[in-house]
Design a protein around this motif. Sequence first.
Motif, short mmCIF file in Angstrom:
data_model
loop_
_atom_site.label_atom_id
_atom_site.label_comp_id
_atom_site.label_asym_id
_atom_site.label_seq_id
_atom_site.Cartn_x
_atom_site.Cartn_y
_atom_site.Cartn_z
N LEU A 68 73.89 27.47 -45.89
CA LEU A 68 74.23 28.88 -46.00
C LEU A 68 73.84 29.46 -47.36
CD1 LEU A 68 77.76 28.81 -44.29
CD2 LEU A 68 75.59 29.57 -43.30
N LEU A 69 73.99 28.68 -48.40
CA LEU A 69 73.58 29.12 -49.74
C LEU A 69 72.08 29.32 -49.83
CD1 LEU A 69 75.91 26.83 -51.87
CD2 LEU A 69 75.97 29.34 -51.86
N SER A 70 71.32 28.42 -49.19
CA SER A 70 69.87 28.52 -49.25
C SER A 70 69.36 29.76 -48.51
CB SER A 70 69.21 27.26 -48.67
OG SER A 70 69.45 27.14 -47.28
N GLN A 71 70.13 30.24 -47.54
CA GLN A 71 69.78 31.49 -46.86
C GLN A 71 69.96 32.68 -47.79
OE1 GLN A 71 72.25 31.43 -43.36
NE2 GLN A 71 71.13 29.72 -42.42
N ARG A 72 70.97 32.60 -48.66
CA ARG A 72 71.19 33.67 -49.65
C ARG A 72 70.17 33.58 -50.78
NH1 ARG A 72 76.37 36.28 -49.74
NH2 ARG A 72 77.24 36.15 -47.64
N ALA A 73 69.98 32.37 -51.30
CA ALA A 73 69.02 32.15 -52.40
C ALA A 73 67.66 31.82 -51.81
CB ALA A 73 69.52 31.04 -53.31
N SER A 74 67.12 32.74 -51.05
CA SER A 74 65.89 32.47 -50.27
C SER A 74 64.66 32.26 -51.14
CB SER A 74 65.65 33.61 -49.28
OG SER A 74 65.57 34.85 -49.97
N ARG A 75 64.69 32.76 -52.36
CA ARG A 75 63.56 32.56 -53.29
C ARG A 75 63.96 31.66 -54.46
NH1 ARG A 75 61.24 38.79 -53.83
NH2 ARG A 75 60.82 39.11 -51.60
N GLY A 76 65.13 31.06 -54.34
CA GLY A 76 65.63 30.22 -55.42
C GLY A 76 65.61 28.75 -55.05
N PHE A 77 66.67 28.06 -55.47
CA PHE A 77 66.75 26.61 -55.25
C PHE A 77 68.22 26.25 -55.10
CE2 PHE A 77 67.41 22.36 -57.16
CZ PHE A 77 66.58 21.61 -56.34
N VAL A 78 68.53 25.44 -54.09
CA VAL A 78 69.91 25.02 -53.85
C VAL A 78 69.96 23.50 -53.82
CG1 VAL A 78 71.87 25.08 -52.27
CG2 VAL A 78 70.44 27.11 -52.55
N ALA A 79 70.88 22.95 -54.59
CA ALA A 79 71.06 21.49 -54.65
C ALA A 79 72.46 21.13 -54.18
CB ALA A 79 70.85 20.98 -56.07
N GLY A 80 72.57 19.97 -53.57
CA GLY A 80 73.87 19.43 -53.18
C GLY A 80 74.02 18.04 -53.75
N VAL A 81 75.24 17.72 -54.16
CA VAL A 81 75.56 16.39 -54.69
C VAL A 81 76.76 15.85 -53.93
CG1 VAL A 81 76.47 15.13 -56.68
CG2 VAL A 81 74.63 16.78 -57.00
N ASP A 82 76.69 14.60 -53.50
CA ASP A 82 77.84 13.98 -52.84
C ASP A 82 77.86 12.49 -53.18
OD1 ASP A 82 79.76 15.09 -50.41
OD2 ASP A 82 79.62 12.91 -50.47
N TYR A 83 79.07 11.91 -53.24
CA TYR A 83 79.14 10.48 -53.59
C TYR A 83 79.24 9.60 -52.36
CZ TYR A 83 84.36 10.41 -53.41
OH TYR A 83 85.69 10.47 -53.05
N SER A 84 78.94 10.15 -51.19
CA SER A 84 78.78 9.37 -49.97
C SER A 84 77.32 9.42 -49.54
CB SER A 84 79.66 9.93 -48.84
OG SER A 84 79.24 9.44 -47.58
N MET A 85 76.66 8.28 -49.50
CA MET A 85 75.26 8.25 -49.08
C MET A 85 75.11 8.71 -47.63
SD MET A 85 73.12 7.63 -51.44
CE MET A 85 71.74 7.51 -50.29
#
Length: 226
Positions: A68-85
């Motif tokens: 959903l964030l990447s749809q808003r930041a359509s010309r930007g960059f979205v990263a996700g971090v999680d401690y579960s592989m």
Amino acid sequence: MIGTLLKKPLELVETNFRQPAGSAGQLVGHLMALQHRSLTVWAIEHMDVRRSQRVLDVGCGGGMAVKLLSQRASRGFVAGVDYSMDMVSQAVRRNVEGVARRRVEVRYGDSAALPYEDASFDQVCAIETFYFWPDPMQGLAETYRVLRPGGQVSITLEMSREADTNPSLVQRFFGRRFTERSERDGLHILSGAELADMLGKAGFRETRFVAEPRRSLGWVCALGRK
């Protein structure tokens, strides 16, 4: 006898809310993505994401917020971090198009040691994960570090103290028991004011919070700027 039989399945589910793993974790990841969608949409509305911004989601789970964030930041960059592989893999699959276009990235990592350089992002969010941060103040320090000057942090929770003042019937009979059990299991159940105060102690300015006390177990979103 019935309680004993139910205990192990319930413990398995609760463990996978904290750090999803294996086939049960994959299922929990999908369920959380669906269950928290309305909370996630509400949180993102308060973030005011711009098209060219760089955004980080800490504890991204199955990657619904990243999508959903990447749809808003359509010309930007979205990263996700999680401690579960397992959740990293699921988030990559849910965002396969964005990953292929290099507009999305999902990494293994945790709140206490974010795998990014200083001043890398315009916004950092954590949606329904702050309870599980082993050291919340260290996590906020890391959030502060990776934000650019003027960048915004937002911490959103579905369960808070905001529901205590005028609880709904569901909150009164179900939520209170669930909250008490969660606290016994080590979760940090906070009010909006307490969250905003923590942001201030971590160095953030213009701290504030918004709340929907009667939604679920007391929605709250605390925000601040570097």
